[in-house]
Design an enzyme around this catalytic site. Structure first.
Site, PDB file in Angstrom:
ATOM      1  N   GLU A   1     128.420  95.539   1.232  1.00  0.00           N
ATOM      2  CA  GLU A   1     126.927  94.942   1.896  1.00  0.00           C
ATOM      3  C   GLU A   1     126.485  96.269   0.669  1.00  0.00           C
ATOM      4  OE1 GLU A   1     125.428  96.124   5.239  1.00  0.00           O
ATOM      5  OE2 GLU A   1     123.363  95.925   4.617  1.00  0.00           O
ATOM      6  N   ASP A   2     127.139  97.449  -0.039  1.00  0.00           N
ATOM      7  CA  ASP A   2     126.357  98.349  -0.881  1.00  0.00           C
ATOM      8  C   ASP A   2     126.887  98.409  -2.429  1.00  0.00           C
ATOM      9  OD1 ASP A   2     124.621  99.586   1.557  1.00  0.00           O
ATOM     10  OD2 ASP A   2     125.734 100.997   1.478  1.00  0.00           O
TER      11      ASP A   2
END
Ligand code: MN
Length: 740
Positions: free
Chosen positions: A94-95
């Site tokens: 996600e990051d």
């Protein structure tokens, strides 16, 4: 452990991180071998590398969060290597720029899948559009093929709740209420009692800080009195049990702040009047086979001293709760006239109660991954089929798995609820009529699929549209939602009306040339001559060319009026009559493929009908019955002139007369090509497709089509047509479907 580059972290933080890491490796060691340790190390390194430039709101390095989640997963839930790695990596995709494919490559399919599930849940949870919690629960469950996803998600939430202090107040409220509404019941459901209580208390702390502090303070103030009371209460029981050789502990357990608050609310009473602020817990250390009898013996001892309330006896040993909770509860009267709850359980039951099913496996002889899987399956089962005696839990957690609903996503992560078996085209219409009407195809999870593709829960769908696309009659064959069906019908009707109007003008012009008026009677005559159901069909037929005015030369025209009387010709041959009678049988309907032994038939070359087509039988003099499609170019003539030789015909069932073939198509990737192929197959050839799948990589696409064809001639025709498509380089017949 050594970290190559430590410039991003202070020595103090580094020490804390390393100590957590050592702690992590120390938990559940019996389940772990060298390969597992290496994998955890790799996950740790990957997570550090991915997060080293990021800080949490609190200012500490981001890596502290996945590290803490991994620790919860391991220590407090009791999961193994796979889950520890997934927890360490849960925010990486996600990051950072690392993708799920990278995870697959680095850590294998199992871990990658869990991370993918966690990422998807994150996307749903973070959406700006608020979705109902009930929906979210369902999504959570459908997305989580692997229950570990939910467990890690709970651990993730627990750590976020533990560190909620550094968030803005508005965010605190949002997260806390979500936790109370969703994650605490989930934890409860999974038997993670300790986590559930902590989540509830933390939620209350942020949602109602004053109430929380007040109860906390009162608990502190009353502690000494409570302790004295408990000691007095347990004394006779303790003495009595001490005289046996039973190993046991007995203590007072204070209720959680949240449950005290709930009781106050429910009964509308002040703190002081909550009678069961604490319970007495007797924990017995006995072998599993002596559990039940020992617990009941202790019950007998307790009730020797105190009078039990028969209405408040709970035997969750004989029938455990759905989440695995086992215990014997009774409420007895103390000498001071206070009701006191006594919980009797074994060490094993106590661990199960606090930690959930994870604890079960500690008591099994062989501990390994397969046991963990068993446990996870058990949880899955619990989630899906709440057992009948678990009324409490169904109440707590009203979860019905909607077998007839699926949850799919738009490209920007919005959730759509669709009915089961919905296709990509249904989804397009669900979004917008115009998108449906111009839908060319779709990409499902980045893979090109045809309009008829059946969606699965969790699919992310991007609809491909084209201004040139128009709604097709065929679409009605595969859409399932009422919305799509009615929209397509409306659109088709509208289009037909426009075209019919054009057809009407054509008719007017042509009749004018022949000196014929477009009068009521003439229209009627033409309608009956061309066998069209109504005026609209007649005009539309003129537009499509189905109605050919050249054929009217056979009609008589007197004074500008068309004369047409359908005639019935008497049968000229007895043999023919016999055959018709025989073919019609008793049902007046010729069923192809059923009792056809004594009826000779063949499929007409002109229209090449295949199973599924609307067909009729035509009795010929020499060849028995010929089967034509009702849309055959010769049909109108045959139907109108030889009505008495027509036999109503139907196929029994498509598969019995058709066979499945597989084709592998290779070519140069181009958006249009798939559409072109599906168009040829379904529209031009009217072949029933069972499945179609396409894969494309580096400009080359590979497709697999499974379709029903009638015979080899038919197949040859299909291949010939497909070969003509621009971009198709190779078509090969394959023997069977690929499995998986
Ligand atoms: Mn997280």
């Amino acid at each position: 452990m050594k970290i190559k580059d430590d410039s991003w972290i202070s020595p103090r933080d580094m020490r804390a991180l390393l100590s957590s890491y050592r702690k992590l490796l120390k938990t559940n060691t019996e389940e772990r071998d060298e390969a597992d340790r290496m994998l955890i190390r790799k996950a740790m390194d990957t997570a550090i590398e991915a997060h080293k430039d990021t800080k949490r709101k609190s200012g500490e390095p981001y890596i502290f969060h996945p590290m803490a989640v991994a620790l919860i997963v391991s220590e407090e839930i009791g999961l193994g290597t796979t889950s520890i790695c997934a927890a360490l990596l849960h925010d990486v995709v996600e990051d950072t720029e690392l993708t799920n494919a990278d995870m697959d490559l680095l850590f294998g399919k199992k871990i990658a899948r869990i991370i993918d599930g966690l990422t998807k849940i994150e996307e749903v949870a973070d959406m700006s559009t608020s979705i109902q919690a009930e929906n979210f629960r369902k999504i959570l469950l459908t997305l989580s093929e692997d229950v570990r996803v939910i467990l890690i998600k709970i651990a993730d939430r627990l750590h976020n709740m533990r560190t909620l202090e550094s968030m803005k107040v508005s965010k605190q409220h949002k997260i806390a209420s979500e936790t109370l509404f969703l994650y605490a019941p989930l934890a409860h459901r999974l038997g993670l009692y300790a986590i559930k209580s902590e989540l509830e208390d933390l939620s209350l702390k942020y949602m109602e800080p004053q109430i929380f502090e007040e109860i906390e303070l009162k608990l502190k103030k009353t502690k000494a009195v409570r302790t004295r009371f408990v000691n007095q209460f347990i004394l006779p029981i303790k003495r009595s049990l001490d005289s046996t050789d039973l190993k046991f502990t007995i203590q007072g357990r204070t209720k959680s702040i949240y449950s005290i608050w709930k009781k106050m609310l429910k009964k509308n009473i002040p703190f002081e009047e909550v009678y069961d602020i604490f319970a007495i817990r007797v924990i017995l250390d006995v072998p599993i086979e002596e559990e039940k009898v020992t617990c009941w013996n202790v019950y007998s001892t307790v009730t020797d001293f105190y009078l039990p309330n028969p209405d408040r006896l709970r035997d969750w040993i004989t029938s455990p709760k759905a989440n695995g909770y086992e215990s014997l509860h009774t409420t007895v009267m103390s000498p001071s006239g206070k009701w006191v709850e006594v919980q009797i359980r074994t060490l094993r039951m106590d661990e199960v109660a606090e930690m959930g099913y994870a604890a079960h496996w500690k008591y099994k002889e062989s501990v390994g991954d397969s046991n963990v899987d068993l446990w996870l399956n058990k949880i899955r089962e619990l989630l899906e089929n709440p057992s009948q005696d678990a009324v409490d839990f169904i109440d707590d957690f009203k979860l019905d798995l909607f077998a007839d609903e699926i949850y799919v996503f738009t490209p920007n992560g919005e959730v759509k609820t669709m009915r089961n078996n919905a296709t990509a085209l249904d989804f397009a219409f669900e979004i917008h009529t115009q998108i449906g009407a111009t839908c060319l195809g779709a990409k499902v999870n980045n893979k090109l699929v045809p309009l008829s593709y059946k969606l699965n829960s969790g699919d992310q769908i991007e609809i491909i549209t084209s201004k040139k696309q128009k709604p097709k009659e065929d679409w009605l064959k595969f859409v399932v939602t009422g919305k799509a069906k009615s929209k397509i019908k409306t659109l088709l009707r509208e289009e037909k009306r426009v075209h019919a109007e054009e057809g009407k003008q054509i008719l007017k012009k042509q009749l004018k040339k022949l000196g014929i008026n477009l009068s009521e009677t003439n229209i009627k005559a033409l309608r009956s001559f061309f066998k069209t159901r109504n005026q609209l069909e007649l005009y539309y037929g003129l537009y499509t060319g189905k109605v050919d005015l050249n054929k009217t030369s056979k009609l008589k025209i007197i004074n500008g009026e068309i004369i047409y009387r359908p005639r019935k010709r008497p049968s000229s041959s007895k043999k023919l009559e016999e055959m018709v009678t025989k073919a019609r049988g008793q049902s007046d309907l010729l069923i192809l493929g059923q009792d056809m032994k004594d009826i000779q038939y063949e499929l007409a070359n002109c229209c090449n009908p295949i199973p599924g087509d609307d067909v009729f039988g035509f009795v010929t003099v020499s060849k028995g019955i010929t089967i034509h499609r009702t849309s055959c170019p010769n049909a109108i003539q045959l139907l109108s002139n030889y009505a008495y030789r027509i036999v109503q015909t139907k196929w029994t069932n498509q598969e019995s007369l058709a066979f499945l073939v597989g084709l592998e198509v290779t070519g140069i990737d181009d958006l249009g090509i798939v559409n072109e192929i599906t168009k040829i197959i379904s529209e031009e050839l009217n072949v029933n497709m069972r499945s179609i799948s396409f894969d494309s990589e580096d400009g080359i696409f590979e497709g697999e089509i499974m379709a029903f064809v009638h015979d080899t001639a038919h197949l040859t025709n299909l291949i010939k047509k497909l070969r003509k498509i621009e971009g198709v380089t190779q078509i090969r017949r394959i023997d069977s479907e690929k499995t998986d």
